[in-house]
Design a protein around this motif. Sequence first.
Motif, PDB file in Angstrom:
ATOM      1  N   ASN A   1      34.358  33.106  37.221  1.00  0.00           N
ATOM      2  CA  ASN A   1      35.651  33.295  36.668  1.00  0.00           C
ATOM      3  C   ASN A   1      36.728  34.180  37.845  1.00  0.00           C
ATOM      4  O   ASN A   1      37.656  33.996  37.852  1.00  0.00           O
ATOM      5  CB  ASN A   1      35.661  33.584  35.379  1.00  0.00           C
ATOM      6  CG  ASN A   1      34.699  32.949  34.308  1.00  0.00           C
ATOM      7  OD1 ASN A   1      35.384  31.664  33.942  1.00  0.00           O
ATOM      8  ND2 ASN A   1      33.408  32.744  33.906  1.00  0.00           N
ATOM      9  N   ALA A   2      35.846  35.250  38.198  1.00  0.00           N
ATOM     10  CA  ALA A   2      37.457  36.370  38.753  1.00  0.00           C
ATOM     11  C   ALA A   2      37.278  35.177  40.389  1.00  0.00           C
ATOM     12  O   ALA A   2      38.626  35.476  40.889  1.00  0.00           O
ATOM     13  CB  ALA A   2      36.541  36.889  39.062  1.00  0.00           C
ATOM     14  N   MET A   3      36.024  34.357  40.724  1.00  0.00           N
ATOM     15  CA  MET A   3      37.112  33.512  42.013  1.00  0.00           C
ATOM     16  C   MET A   3      37.895  32.866  41.786  1.00  0.00           C
ATOM     17  O   MET A   3      38.942  32.057  42.474  1.00  0.00           O
ATOM     18  CB  MET A   3      35.324  32.949  42.302  1.00  0.00           C
ATOM     19  CG  MET A   3      34.434  34.236  42.982  1.00  0.00           C
ATOM     20  SD  MET A   3      35.207  34.868  44.852  1.00  0.00           S
ATOM     21  CE  MET A   3      35.854  33.772  45.725  1.00  0.00           C
ATOM     22  N   MET A   4      37.760  31.712  40.522  1.00  0.00           N
ATOM     23  CA  MET A   4      38.704  31.232  39.743  1.00  0.00           C
ATOM     24  C   MET A   4      40.362  31.586  39.900  1.00  0.00           C
ATOM     25  O   MET A   4      40.752  30.747  39.644  1.00  0.00           O
ATOM     26  CB  MET A   4      38.392  30.380  38.900  1.00  0.00           C
ATOM     27  CG  MET A   4      39.349  29.637  37.954  1.00  0.00           C
ATOM     28  SD  MET A   4      39.475  27.695  38.704  1.00  0.00           S
ATOM     29  CE  MET A   4      37.705  26.673  38.091  1.00  0.00           C
ATOM     30  N   GLN A   5      40.106  33.020  39.214  1.00  0.00           N
ATOM     31  CA  GLN A   5      41.721  33.637  38.791  1.00  0.00           C
ATOM     32  C   GLN A   5      41.862  33.873  39.468  1.00  0.00           C
ATOM     33  O   GLN A   5      42.748  33.897  40.109  1.00  0.00           O
ATOM     34  CB  GLN A   5      41.217  34.537  38.014  1.00  0.00           C
ATOM     35  CG  GLN A   5      41.139  34.301  36.265  1.00  0.00           C
ATOM     36  CD  GLN A   5      42.005  33.182  35.942  1.00  0.00           C
ATOM     37  OE1 GLN A   5      42.924  33.229  35.757  1.00  0.00           O
ATOM     38  NE2 GLN A   5      41.350  32.279  35.182  1.00  0.00           N
ATOM     39  N   ILE A   6      41.883  35.175  40.689  1.00  0.00           N
ATOM     40  CA  ILE A   6      42.474  35.198  41.709  1.00  0.00           C
ATOM     41  C   ILE A   6      42.582  34.717  43.132  1.00  0.00           C
ATOM     42  O   ILE A   6      43.385  34.399  43.152  1.00  0.00           O
ATOM     43  CB  ILE A   6      40.781  36.642  42.640  1.00  0.00           C
ATOM     44  CG1 ILE A   6      40.902  37.546  41.771  1.00  0.00           C
ATOM     45  CG2 ILE A   6      41.126  36.573  43.599  1.00  0.00           C
ATOM     46  CD1 ILE A   6      41.977  38.269  41.070  1.00  0.00           C
ATOM     47  N   GLY A   7      41.157  33.210  42.715  1.00  0.00           N
ATOM     48  CA  GLY A   7      42.159  32.040  43.456  1.00  0.00           C
ATOM     49  C   GLY A   7      43.445  31.989  43.063  1.00  0.00           C
ATOM     50  O   GLY A   7      44.590  31.686  44.425  1.00  0.00           O
ATOM     51  N   GLY A   8      43.940  31.612  42.085  1.00  0.00           N
ATOM     52  CA  GLY A   8      44.688  31.395  41.378  1.00  0.00           C
ATOM     53  C   GLY A   8      45.825  32.496  41.854  1.00  0.00           C
ATOM     54  O   GLY A   8      46.774  31.354  41.410  1.00  0.00           O
ATOM     55  N   SER A   9      45.421  33.627  41.205  1.00  0.00           N
ATOM     56  CA  SER A   9      47.177  34.434  41.754  1.00  0.00           C
ATOM     57  C   SER A   9      47.295  34.684  42.958  1.00  0.00           C
ATOM     58  O   SER A   9      48.303  34.240  43.412  1.00  0.00           O
ATOM     59  CB  SER A   9      45.831  35.825  41.531  1.00  0.00           C
ATOM     60  OG  SER A   9      45.638  35.360  40.255  1.00  0.00           O
ATOM     61  N   ILE A  10      46.650  34.499  43.883  1.00  0.00           N
ATOM     62  CA  ILE A  10      46.873  34.017  45.532  1.00  0.00           C
ATOM     63  C   ILE A  10      47.672  33.337  46.073  1.00  0.00           C
ATOM     64  O   ILE A  10      48.199  33.495  46.615  1.00  0.00           O
ATOM     65  CB  ILE A  10      45.677  34.705  46.322  1.00  0.00           C
ATOM     66  CG1 ILE A  10      44.566  36.175  46.182  1.00  0.00           C
ATOM     67  CG2 ILE A  10      46.289  34.724  47.660  1.00  0.00           C
ATOM     68  CD1 ILE A  10      43.548  36.249  46.877  1.00  0.00           C
ATOM     69  N   GLY A  11      46.850  32.160  45.483  1.00  0.00           N
ATOM     70  CA  GLY A  11      47.374  30.649  45.981  1.00  0.00           C
ATOM     71  C   GLY A  11      48.626  30.552  45.093  1.00  0.00           C
ATOM     72  O   GLY A  11      49.866  29.951  46.079  1.00  0.00           O
ATOM     73  N   LEU A  12      49.022  30.719  43.650  1.00  0.00           N
ATOM     74  CA  LEU A  12      50.437  31.430  43.568  1.00  0.00           C
ATOM     75  C   LEU A  12      51.164  31.987  43.895  1.00  0.00           C
ATOM     76  O   LEU A  12      52.294  32.266  44.410  1.00  0.00           O
ATOM     77  CB  LEU A  12      50.562  31.291  41.738  1.00  0.00           C
ATOM     78  CG  LEU A  12      51.586  31.431  41.474  1.00  0.00           C
ATOM     79  CD1 LEU A  12      52.182  30.366  41.725  1.00  0.00           C
ATOM     80  CD2 LEU A  12      51.205  31.940  40.091  1.00  0.00           C
ATOM     81  N   SER A  13      50.770  32.923  45.192  1.00  0.00           N
ATOM     82  CA  SER A  13      51.688  34.332  45.123  1.00  0.00           C
ATOM     83  C   SER A  13      52.234  33.870  46.878  1.00  0.00           C
ATOM     84  O   SER A  13      52.810  33.171  47.230  1.00  0.00           O
ATOM     85  CB  SER A  13      50.846  35.255  45.878  1.00  0.00           C
ATOM     86  OG  SER A  13      50.594  36.127  44.619  1.00  0.00           O
ATOM     87  N   VAL A  14      50.534  33.037  47.673  1.00  0.00           N
ATOM     88  CA  VAL A  14      51.273  32.366  48.623  1.00  0.00           C
ATOM     89  C   VAL A  14      51.726  31.197  48.364  1.00  0.00           C
ATOM     90  O   VAL A  14      52.523  30.807  49.552  1.00  0.00           O
ATOM     91  CB  VAL A  14      49.589  31.371  49.273  1.00  0.00           C
ATOM     92  CG1 VAL A  14      49.792  30.808  50.496  1.00  0.00           C
ATOM     93  CG2 VAL A  14      48.412  32.394  49.752  1.00  0.00           C
ATOM     94  N   PHE A  15      51.970  29.911  47.565  1.00  0.00           N
ATOM     95  CA  PHE A  15      53.089  28.972  46.662  1.00  0.00           C
ATOM     96  C   PHE A  15      54.307  28.968  47.008  1.00  0.00           C
ATOM     97  O   PHE A  15      55.097  28.504  47.498  1.00  0.00           O
ATOM     98  CB  PHE A  15      51.837  28.419  46.419  1.00  0.00           C
ATOM     99  CG  PHE A  15      50.821  27.404  46.165  1.00  0.00           C
ATOM    100  CD1 PHE A  15      50.475  27.269  47.152  1.00  0.00           C
ATOM    101  CD2 PHE A  15      50.104  27.272  45.398  1.00  0.00           C
ATOM    102  CE1 PHE A  15      49.021  26.681  47.987  1.00  0.00           C
ATOM    103  CE2 PHE A  15      48.433  26.963  45.521  1.00  0.00           C
ATOM    104  CZ  PHE A  15      48.204  26.288  46.885  1.00  0.00           C
ATOM    105  N   THR A  16      54.175  30.161  46.359  1.00  0.00           N
ATOM    106  CA  THR A  16      55.555  30.750  46.492  1.00  0.00           C
ATOM    107  C   THR A  16      56.538  31.336  47.762  1.00  0.00           C
ATOM    108  O   THR A  16      57.721  31.311  47.527  1.00  0.00           O
ATOM    109  CB  THR A  16      55.678  32.385  45.068  1.00  0.00           C
ATOM    110  OG1 THR A  16      54.916  31.741  43.542  1.00  0.00           O
ATOM    111  CG2 THR A  16      57.386  32.209  44.854  1.00  0.00           C
ATOM    112  N   THR A  17      55.879  31.865  47.925  1.00  0.00           N
ATOM    113  CA  THR A  17      55.892  32.122  49.224  1.00  0.00           C
ATOM    114  C   THR A  17      56.430  30.643  50.560  1.00  0.00           C
ATOM    115  O   THR A  17      57.993  31.156  50.844  1.00  0.00           O
ATOM    116  CB  THR A  17      54.750  33.252  50.407  1.00  0.00           C
ATOM    117  OG1 THR A  17      55.029  34.487  49.709  1.00  0.00           O
ATOM    118  CG2 THR A  17      55.808  33.611  51.591  1.00  0.00           C
TER     119      THR A  17
END
Length: 499
Positions: A416-432
């Motif tokens: 579960n953590a990999m899914m959520q942390i991946g989502g957090s980092i992904g959202l940050s990268v996509f936002t940038t």
Amino acid sequence: MPSSGSPLATGSVPTSSVPTTASGRRRWWVLLVLAATQLIVVLDGTIVNIALPAAQTELGLSDTQRQWVVTAYALAFGALLLLGGRIADYWGRKRTYLVGMVGFGLASAFGGIAQSGTELIIARGLQGVFAALMAPAALALLTVTFPGGRDRNTAFAVFGTVAGAGAAVGLVLGGVLTEFADWRWCLLVNVPFVIVAFVAGVLLVRESRAEGDNRYDWWGAVTVILGLGSLVYGFTLAEGGWGSLDTIAFLAIGVLLLVVFVLIERRVAQPLLPLRIVVDRVRGGAFLIQAITGSVMIGAMLYLTFHLQIVLGFPPLEAGLASLPMTAAIMITAPIATRLLPAIGPRPLLIGGPLIGAAGLLYLSRITADGDYFVQVLPALIVLGIGMAMVFVPLQNLALAGVAPHDAGAASATANAMMQIGGSIGLSVFTTLYASVAGAQVVTDSASQLAAFTAGYSIAFASAAIGLVIASIIAIVFIRGKKDELLPPAGAEGAVHLG
């Protein structure tokens, strides 16, 4: 248990428990309760997406605060999942599940009555904290309830499908609630769900826990929580420039703390994350694929909702319904993938699924400000849903196959953590990436502004597609072995105490 040379060797921890499992019809009711829990957890990652424009207007959120309404949940959830998994293992999985459920309901109620952006972000963070108790306990309970064979494949297919479809269901439900009630109901709706699931959990779920000398790894917990938090915050700051001192400092601190975490886990007797769980080639590959999948379902899908509402002008309900074809594609494809899984094994699905999903995202990246939904968006969502279903069906099963009963909570927490942390980092990268592309456009009127938004969304979708291609490569390299070695055999039992 696989031998030390197999793809899923784990170095199991012995336990004196007598293996007993819920039997007959009862365990299918347990599956229903646990799947509903997973739906709530995943749904809350996206249900506020449709409501964000309305919430931003009412509470006066800045664009940064708007992003943190999503990030606070995913970050708190992902960063605390390992600790939550160990609490579930040691304190009792049913007990942890029920406490998490109650706390999640209270946090949802607080968010529903929030009067400022700060209060809303805090409420979302608290939701993530209690989800970090609830989710790994639910997945560990599922693992010990269905220890092997065809029933396990079916149970994990249902669980994985709910996890995959939950993000899209959240978009639809968020649209319905925002348009016909109020954006606050996107949070308050959890309360009745929690009450029903809590009562069902009390009546149906049996207690299980890891036996033996169980001690909490507090130093490991502190370093991994701060390390992941610093890493995600550093990616968030990158919107202002990758070369800024703050961005570099937080990213460097995050990496350093995670290195310290690994060193701690190698030395302590009762590690928060036994490294035997992640160093296995197959399981480690599955975790990496989950991280990339999370970046797509949490990060990229947020920009789909913005495109539908801001550029195409869909009201909340239409925007939610417009994402439904992806859910339908997942639901239709998942049973087919479930039947294929024992015949061909997980590897072909995990190689082909991401590539199909990437094709859908690449098509979606061709959107234009004056484009038509049925031409530019609908086909992409259908293709993406087919690809994601092929990934979701085997992924949870593969990430937990061969895990010793003593480590069930930690392994499910890592998944579960990999899914959520991946989502957090992904959202940050996509936002940038979005900010850099959209900000570089020349804006002279409303039409050019919409074109700038669309250019930013396009780069986010294209980047997500590249991520899925990488996921396919990871499957080629890491997911190796005969299908009978990669999936638990029929009749396999875990030595887990229930009741």
